[in-house]
Scaffold this active site. Structure first.
Site, PDB file in Angstrom:
ATOM      1  N   SER A  31     -42.711  88.896 -32.652  1.00  0.00           N
ATOM      2  CA  SER A  31     -41.270  89.140 -32.588  1.00  0.00           C
ATOM      3  C   SER A  31     -40.794  89.670 -33.939  1.00  0.00           C
ATOM      4  CB  SER A  31     -40.525  87.832 -32.305  1.00  0.00           C
ATOM      5  OG  SER A  31     -41.016  87.249 -31.145  1.00  0.00           O
ATOM      6  N   HIS A  62     -41.097  91.715 -25.451  1.00  0.00           N
ATOM      7  CA  HIS A  62     -42.491  92.106 -25.691  1.00  0.00           C
ATOM      8  C   HIS A  62     -42.843  93.284 -24.786  1.00  0.00           C
ATOM      9  CE1 HIS A  62     -44.221  88.753 -28.177  1.00  0.00           C
ATOM     10  NE2 HIS A  62     -43.040  88.260 -27.853  1.00  0.00           N
ATOM     11  N   HIS A  84     -49.228  85.185 -23.903  1.00  0.00           N
ATOM     12  CA  HIS A  84     -49.196  83.823 -24.433  1.00  0.00           C
ATOM     13  C   HIS A  84     -49.791  82.870 -23.408  1.00  0.00           C
ATOM     14  CE1 HIS A  84     -45.943  86.040 -26.457  1.00  0.00           C
ATOM     15  NE2 HIS A  84     -46.173  85.252 -27.491  1.00  0.00           N
ATOM     16  N   TYR A  86     -48.630  80.047 -22.598  1.00  0.00           N
ATOM     17  CA  TYR A  86     -47.588  79.418 -21.770  1.00  0.00           C
ATOM     18  C   TYR A  86     -47.181  80.280 -20.575  1.00  0.00           C
ATOM     19  CZ  TYR A  86     -44.317  82.339 -24.484  1.00  0.00           C
ATOM     20  OH  TYR A  86     -43.681  83.400 -25.084  1.00  0.00           O
ATOM     21  N   GLU A  87     -47.598  81.545 -20.570  1.00  0.00           N
ATOM     22  CA  GLU A  87     -47.272  82.393 -19.420  1.00  0.00           C
ATOM     23  C   GLU A  87     -48.152  82.061 -18.219  1.00  0.00           C
ATOM     24  OE1 GLU A  87     -46.258  86.652 -20.455  1.00  0.00           O
ATOM     25  OE2 GLU A  87     -47.093  85.995 -22.355  1.00  0.00           O
ATOM     26  N   ALA A 114     -43.581  85.270 -34.982  1.00  0.00           N
ATOM     27  CA  ALA A 114     -42.404  84.532 -35.426  1.00  0.00           C
ATOM     28  C   ALA A 114     -42.749  83.059 -35.303  1.00  0.00           C
ATOM     29  CB  ALA A 114     -41.206  84.878 -34.573  1.00  0.00           C
ATOM     30  N   MET A 212     -46.371  79.574 -31.013  1.00  0.00           N
ATOM     31  CA  MET A 212     -46.997  79.499 -29.681  1.00  0.00           C
ATOM     32  C   MET A 212     -48.057  80.584 -29.491  1.00  0.00           C
ATOM     33  SD  MET A 212     -43.467  78.984 -27.552  1.00  0.00           S
ATOM     34  CE  MET A 212     -42.119  77.982 -28.209  1.00  0.00           C
ATOM     35  N   SER A 213     -48.624  81.061 -30.576  1.00  0.00           N
ATOM     36  CA  SER A 213     -49.619  82.137 -30.448  1.00  0.00           C
ATOM     37  C   SER A 213     -50.608  82.051 -31.609  1.00  0.00           C
ATOM     38  CB  SER A 213     -48.906  83.498 -30.470  1.00  0.00           C
ATOM     39  OG  SER A 213     -48.319  83.739 -31.731  1.00  0.00           O
ATOM     40  N   ASN A 236     -36.796  80.642 -37.926  1.00  0.00           N
ATOM     41  CA  ASN A 236     -35.878  79.505 -37.812  1.00  0.00           C
ATOM     42  C   ASN A 236     -36.538  78.290 -38.449  1.00  0.00           C
ATOM     43  OD1 ASN A 236     -37.592  79.891 -35.202  1.00  0.00           O
ATOM     44  ND2 ASN A 236     -37.207  77.681 -35.358  1.00  0.00           N
ATOM     45  N   HIS A 248     -34.162  81.477 -27.846  1.00  0.00           N
ATOM     46  CA  HIS A 248     -35.054  82.629 -28.023  1.00  0.00           C
ATOM     47  C   HIS A 248     -34.289  83.807 -28.627  1.00  0.00           C
ATOM     48  CE1 HIS A 248     -38.413  85.273 -27.390  1.00  0.00           C
ATOM     49  NE2 HIS A 248     -37.721  86.066 -26.596  1.00  0.00           N
TER      50      HIS A 248
HETATM   51  N1  HPA Z   1     -41.361  76.781 -32.529  1.00  0.00           N
HETATM   52  C1  HPA Z   1     -42.338  77.404 -31.847  1.00  0.00           C
HETATM   53  N2  HPA Z   1     -42.442  78.706 -31.772  1.00  0.00           N
HETATM   54  C2  HPA Z   1     -41.543  79.447 -32.429  1.00  0.00           C
HETATM   55  C3  HPA Z   1     -40.503  78.871 -33.168  1.00  0.00           C
HETATM   56  C4  HPA Z   1     -40.406  77.453 -33.225  1.00  0.00           C
HETATM   57  O1  HPA Z   1     -39.519  76.868 -33.854  1.00  0.00           O
HETATM   58  N3  HPA Z   1     -39.785  79.886 -33.696  1.00  0.00           N
HETATM   59  C5  HPA Z   1     -40.384  81.037 -33.307  1.00  0.00           C
HETATM   60  N4  HPA Z   1     -41.456  80.779 -32.535  1.00  0.00           N
END
Ligand code: HPA
Length: 278
Positions: A31, A62, A84, A86-87, A114, A212-213, A236, A248
Site C-alpha cells: 500500500s 491492489h 494475502h 487472509y483472502e 504498509a 498481514m504480508s 499507523n 483501511h
Molecule cells: N496491523 C496490521 N496490518 C497493517 C496495519 C496494522 O496496524 N497497518 C497497515 N497494515
C-alpha cells in the site's frame, strides 16, 4: 512432481510464452507504492488474469499485474498487487508470485508493505527497514512435501534480510535525508487489525511493526536462495497505541502521504543494487 510445483511451472510457462524479459530485482509493491509504476521505464505489463492458474488479489487498492521494465538501468519485475493469506488462498498460492519471479531470473526480492507501528517511538509516516521477522503466527509456506527443485527441506534462516542490502538501504536513506527506522516485522494473518492485547504481545516478543504480508514471502524466497530486502511504511500506530480506531481507508491515505519519500528510497536502493550486485 507435486501439485504446488506443477502449478508454479504452469504459471512460469505461461509468463515465458508472453514475456521475454530477465529481471535482476523483483519488487513487491505494498500500500502506498501502488503507483510506483510511474517510476519505471516500462517495457511490458502482464495482467495476473492472463497467467494460467495465477492467484488474483481481491483487496481494494491492489491492482493485479506484473510490470517489466527498468529502474535506472536495472531490469526489474514489479508486482502491482499481491495476494494475502487472509483472502483465503493457501500459503503456497500466496508465495507463488515470489517463487515465480525467482524463476524469471530475479536474484533480489525487494518487499514493501504498509504496517502498524508497535514500538514506542514509531510514528505514522515513518519508513522502517526490516532487519528481521517473526513468521510464527502464520503457517509456513514450506509445509508439505519439500520442493527439492527450489531449495532444501530445512533451510537456514539466520540471515533472511541480506546484510549487504541492509547496508545499501541505510546508505541511500542517509543520502536522501530520510530518518529511517529499523526493526523486526511480525506477520499476523489478519484480516482484522490486532487487538490492543495482541499488539502488547507483539511488542513483548520484540516486534517493531505488525502487518498481514511479507514474512511468508520472505520465508519462501529465502528457501530459494534469494537475497531479500524489505521496507515497511508505518501507516499507523497499531491498535492500543493509536488513539483512534483503525480503518483501511486511513491506512491507505497515510501510506499515500509518505509515498514520495518511499518511492525515492526504493529507486535509489535499486539503482545502487544494480551497481554493486552485478
Ligand atoms: N496491523 C496490521 N496490518 C497493517 C496495519 C496494522 O496496524 N497497518 C497497515 N497494515
Amino acid at each position: 512432481m507435486g501439485e504446488v510445483y506443477e502449478k508454479l511451472m504452469r504459471c512460469y510457462d505461461s509468463v515465458r510464452k508472453q514475456i521475454d524479459f530477465t529481471p535482476q530485482v523483483a519488487l513487491v509493491l505494498g500500500s502506498g507504492l501502488g503507483d510506483y509504476a510511474e517510476s519505471i521505464r516500462v517495457e511490458a505489463t502482464l495482467d495476473y488474469h492472463d497467467i494460467e492458474g495465477f492467484p488474483v488479489s481481491t483487496v481494494p487498492g491492489h491492482k493485479g499485474q506484473f510490470i517489466f521494465g527498468y529502474v535506472g538501468d536495472v531490469p526489474v519485475v514489479c508486482m502491482q498487487g499481491r495476494v494475502h493469506y487472509y483472502e483465503g488462498y493457501p500459503m503456497s498460492d500466496v508465495v507463488l508470485p515470489a517463487r515465480l519471479m525467482k524463476l524469471m531470473g530475479a536474484q533480489v526480492l525487494f518487499l514493501t508493505n504498509a504496517a502498524g507501528g508497535v514500538q514506542l517511538g514509531m510514528h505514522s509516516g515513518d519508513l522502517m527497514l526490516i532487519t528481521g521477522q517473526i513468521a510464527s503466527f502464520v503457517p509456513s509456506p514450506l509445509i508439505g512435501a519439500n520442493l527439492d527443485e527450489l531449495g532444501p527441506r530445512f533451510p537456514d534462516m539466520s540471515e533472511i534480510y541480506n546484510r549487504d542490502l541492509i547496508q545499501i538501504v541505510r546508505k541511500c536513506a542517509a543520502e536522501l535525508s530520510i530518518d529511517l527506522k529499523e526493526g523486526t516485522y511480525l506477520q499476523f494473518t489478519g484480516p482484522a487489525y490486532e487487538s490492543p492485547q495482541e499488539v502488547a504481545m507483539a511488542r513483548s516478543l520484540g516486534a517493531d511493526a505488525v502487518g498481514m504480508s511479507t514474512a511468508c514471502e520472505a520465508v519462501a524466497a529465502n528457501h530459494m536462495g534469494m537475497k531479500i530486502v524489505g521496507i515497511s511504511c508505518i501507516s499507523n500506530l497499531a491498535c492500543g497505541i493509536s488513539p483512534v480506531p483503525l480503518s483501511h481507508k486511513e491506512v491507505q491515505e497515510a501510506a499515500d502521504k509518505v509515498a514520495p519519500q518511499f518511492k525515492a528510497l526504493v529507486t535509489r536502493t535499486i539503482e545502487e543494487i544494480g551497481k554493486t550486485c552485478r
